[in-house]
Scaffold this active site. Structure first.
Site, PDB file in Angstrom:
ATOM      1  N   HIS A  82       1.274   4.047  -3.377  1.00 29.20           N
ATOM      2  CA  HIS A  82       1.124   5.502  -3.309  1.00 29.20           C
ATOM      3  C   HIS A  82       2.442   6.215  -3.617  1.00 29.20           C
ATOM      4  O   HIS A  82       2.436   7.416  -3.916  1.00 29.20           O
ATOM      5  CB  HIS A  82       0.590   5.914  -1.939  1.00 29.20           C
ATOM      6  N   HIS A  94       0.830  -1.205   0.000  1.00 33.74           N
ATOM      7  CA  HIS A  94       0.000   0.000   0.000  1.00 33.74           C
ATOM      8  C   HIS A  94       0.865   1.255   0.000  1.00 33.74           C
ATOM      9  O   HIS A  94       0.591   2.221  -0.737  1.00 33.74           O
ATOM     10  CB  HIS A  94      -0.920  -0.013   1.220  1.00 33.74           C
ATOM     11  N   HIS A 100      -9.785   9.562   5.502  1.00 40.79           N
ATOM     12  CA  HIS A 100      -8.670   9.050   6.295  1.00 40.79           C
ATOM     13  C   HIS A 100      -8.310  10.030   7.413  1.00 40.79           C
ATOM     14  O   HIS A 100      -8.043   9.626   8.554  1.00 40.79           O
ATOM     15  CB  HIS A 100      -7.443   8.839   5.398  1.00 40.79           C
ATOM     16  N   HIS A 139     -12.994   1.904   2.930  1.00 41.10           N
ATOM     17  CA  HIS A 139     -12.805   1.604   1.506  1.00 41.10           C
ATOM     18  C   HIS A 139     -13.932   0.743   0.944  1.00 41.10           C
ATOM     19  O   HIS A 139     -14.175   0.768  -0.265  1.00 41.10           O
ATOM     20  CB  HIS A 139     -11.436   0.976   1.271  1.00 41.10           C
ATOM     21  N   GLU A 159     -10.243  10.232  -5.227  1.00 40.87           N
ATOM     22  CA  GLU A 159      -9.029   9.969  -4.423  1.00 40.87           C
ATOM     23  C   GLU A 159      -8.672  11.105  -3.473  1.00 40.87           C
ATOM     24  O   GLU A 159      -8.460  10.805  -2.279  1.00 40.87           O
ATOM     25  CB  GLU A 159      -7.861   9.605  -5.341  1.00 40.87           C
TER      26      GLU A 159
END
Length: 685
Positions: free
Chosen positions: A212, A208, A369, A405, A350
């Protein structure tokens, strides 16, 4: 001219001064006095002589005219760093721009050496990593594992006391691995803790973080962010994570994850990370059970947002999906069409700088987040930093990551269900039929996959600052499976050679109540296991494919590799092959854990027409081994079809079950995944 590999030494021992020894060969940088920090400049000769007198290698650093680093330096060195916080993204984007703008590797080294002791270590690692991945003169460099640079983000903080004792007392060569507890964040009283091995797996969290890294949010050079089908890949990679997580839940007798579809109700799940930051010297804050999201007012992070802002952005996003278009910054409509709508929606949700209009659609995913990660101290009243949901390297540890998510994916599905179902002609491959499928584990029964526990060692010496030199290993436990092979029999009914794309998926046969799925629901549970091209001769063809060749995963050695071990000779073809892209799902997590009595699954195999799939491009040396979730570096996504095809749309009329969905070029076989919890093996290095 400096060797570009010297740049990699700047990742070693991230909080130690740059003039101290680096690497395994006792290397030091000869730093110009003007580049030293205020603390060390008055005693520059003394400290540089002290740490350089026994150096086996010295790297000269040229004194150059330096760019303005005031913006990158505005984030304190002892703060946490988050790509989800807009201010931090802007700071990171500025530092990336500075590193990218350096004309030569020598200039880059000089600026990086100067910045290293002045810039936040997490920020420095991220920005330099992005630059090395995207500069034409450094693309071949193999970045060290993030877990080796910052092990504090991946294991129990109590391990580091034992590590320091081991390296201080025991000479190198006699040191024993420090065992990381198997399940240290909660007890069996917490049902969510059954999935500790998935959520807290180092390889999954590294994937992950690295994803990114390959797909950064912000940079003035738009090409760094604007990669082929970036928004669609954001959707698909995370959709697959949720599907995999649900399979793991079924492997632990838990129901599907519940979407976090309201911002007003308390979050039932708590999470206590049991980790400390070696940079900030603070513990990662926990989130208690039934914590509510509250308005954010944190001046330090320049965040002043209400929960109502999230609700407003959500309504605008959903409205645009149902209207079939979004509005760009100039007020022009942009259609959410069948070809590029998912990519546009992904960039908007996003949201990176590729979002068509952040002033209307906001920063929905990222700020979700942030709201969760600050739920324990939304006003900075207690001077607390964000929780694990605020960091791409730690977010997947928290059960609420999957709830959030799952809701993000539900928004994407609102778009997907508006598309026309695939017709039979969209799915079939004339003249091609699959006549048999079998999966065989090494030494096991046909169509039975086996999982067990494995213990592996990771060298923490690169990330342990101010301790005696030399290797020190942590031993952690992770899921593993017996390697297996697909055998696929395909008949080519034409009289000419044909080319096909083999697509392999797996999903649970029954839902959490033990009932057979409706296909409209089961399709969202299908995890991609592999995708590859195959030549089909006229008549019968037998295709064999090993699980370790998966287009989804990278092997253990690439996830956790020691860059100094077994490196081929410089400037050879073998070294080019050694250099790789670290983005990819970990091979040891390719299949779910399963159940002791066996988890019943449908293994789905399809051969599609390669002429409808193909992307004409050269993939040599482009890092394509984990293309399904990560794309291909500097290339187009190597499949013209929609990501997740053929499961990304609702089924056609009459295809209520998976069996009704099949065309001759598809096949399913019953597969059982069994977990042997009594078996634990140690990886042989």
């Amino acid at each position: 001219m400096t060797d570009k590999k010297n740049l990699l030494l700047l990742f070693d021992r991230p909080t130690e001064p740059v003039f101290m020894e680096k690497g395994t060969t006792s290397t030091v940088f000869d730093v110009p006095d003007k580049f030293l920090t205020d603390r060390y400049r008055p005693i520059g000769n003394e400290v540089q002589s002290r740490f350089g007198e026994k150096a086996e290698q010295r790297i000269p650093v040229r004194e150059i005219s330096l760019p303005d680093l005031s913006i990158p330096m505005s984030l304190a060195r002892n703060e946490q760093f988050s790509l989800f916080i807009p201010r931090h993204r802007r700071i990171a984007g500025r530092l990336i721009d500075i590193f990218m703008a350096m004309r030569t590797v020598d200039d880059l080294l000089s600026v990086a050496v100067y910045a290293r002791d002045r810039v936040n270590p997490y920020l420095f690692n991220y920005a330099l990593s992005v630059a090395l991945l995207h500069r034409s003169d450094t693309k071949g460099l193999d970045l060290p594992s993030y877990a080796q640079s910052f092990p504090d983000k991946f294991v129990d903080s109590q391990v580091f006391r034992e590590v320091r004792e081991e390296v201080t007392v025991v000479p190198e060569g006699s040191r024993m691995p420090i065992v990381v507890p198997r399940d240290y964040t909660a007890s069996d009283l917490e049902p969510e803790h059954r999935l500790w091995y998935f959520r807290e797996d180092m390889g999954i969290n590294l994937h992950h973080w690295h994803w990114h890294l390959v797909y950064p949010f912000e940079a003035s050079d738009r090409s760094i962010v604007d990669k082929d089908r970036r928004g669609e890949l954001f959707y698909y990679m995370h959709q697959q994570v949720i599907a995999r997580y649900n399979l793991e839940r079924f492997s632990n007798n838990l129901a599907r994850v519940e979407r976090l579809n309201t911002f007003r109700e308390p979050i039932a799940e708590g999470y206590f990370p049991k980790m400390d930051s070696l940079v900030s010297s603070r513990a990662w804050p926990p989130r208690f059970e039934n914590t509510k999201l509250r308005d954010l007012n944190r001046d330090l992070d320049q965040i002043n947002l209400d929960v109502a802002d999230m609700e407003r952005w959500r309504e605008r996003i959903l409205e645009s999906i149902h209207r079939g278009f979004v509005v760009d910054a100039s007020g022009n409509p942009m259609p959410l069409d069948e070809r590029s709508g998912i990519d546009l929606l992904g960039n908007m949700l996003e949201a990176s700088i590729m979002s068509p209009n952040q002033s209307i659609y906001g920063d929905f995913h990222n700020m979700g987040h942030v709201f969760i990660s600050y739920s324990h101290d939304p006003e900075h009243r207690h001077l607390e930093s964000f929780g694990v949901m605020g960091d791409t390297a730690t977010a997947m540890r928290d059960p609420v990551f999957y709830r959030w998510h799952a809701y993000i994916d539900d928004i994407f599905q609102q778009y997907k269900i508006r598309l026309f179902p695939y017709t039979v002609s969209d799915l079939q491959y004339d003249g091609i039929s699959i006549t048999g499928v079998e999966v065989s584990s090494d030494g096991g029964s046909p169509n039975v996959l086996t999982t067990f526990w494995q213990q592996s060692d990771l060298d923490f010496s690169r990330g342990m600052d101010f301790v005696p030199r030399g290797n020190v290993f942590a031993r952690f436990t992770h899921l593993q499976h017996t390697p297996f092979t697909y055998t696929i029999n395909v008949n080519n009914g034409s009289d000419a050679q044909r080319t096909g794309t083999v697509r392999i998926f797996m999903g649970p046969k029954n839902d959490e109540r033990g009932q057979p799925w409706l296909f409209r629901d089961q399709r969202l549970m299908m995890i991609e296991l592999d995708k590859f091209m195959v030549q089909l001769n006229p008549g019968q063809n037998t295709i064999r494919r090993r699980s370790i060749e998966s287009s989804v995963t990278i092997p253990y050695e690439r996830t956790f590799r020691n860059l100094d071990g077994n490196r081929p000779a410089a400037d050879t073809a073998e070294e080019l092959e050694f250099n790789f892209c670290g983005c990819g799902w970990p091979q040891h997590m390719l299949i779910p854990k399963g159940l002791p009595e066996g988890l019943s699954c449908d293994l789905f195999v399809m051969v599609s027409n390669y002429e409808d799939d193909r992307i004409d491009q050269d993939l040599v040396g482009s890092c394509s081994d984990a293309a399904s979730y990560c794309g291909v570096r500097d290339r187009m996504y190597p499949d013209r079809r929609a990501m997740g095809y053929p499961f990304d749309r609702l089924p056609r009329e009459g295809a209520e079950r998976l069996a009704n969905f099949l065309t001759p070029n598809m096949s399913i076989v019953d597969v059982t995944v069994r977990h042997d919890g009594s078996r634990t093996i140690t990886r042989q290095s």
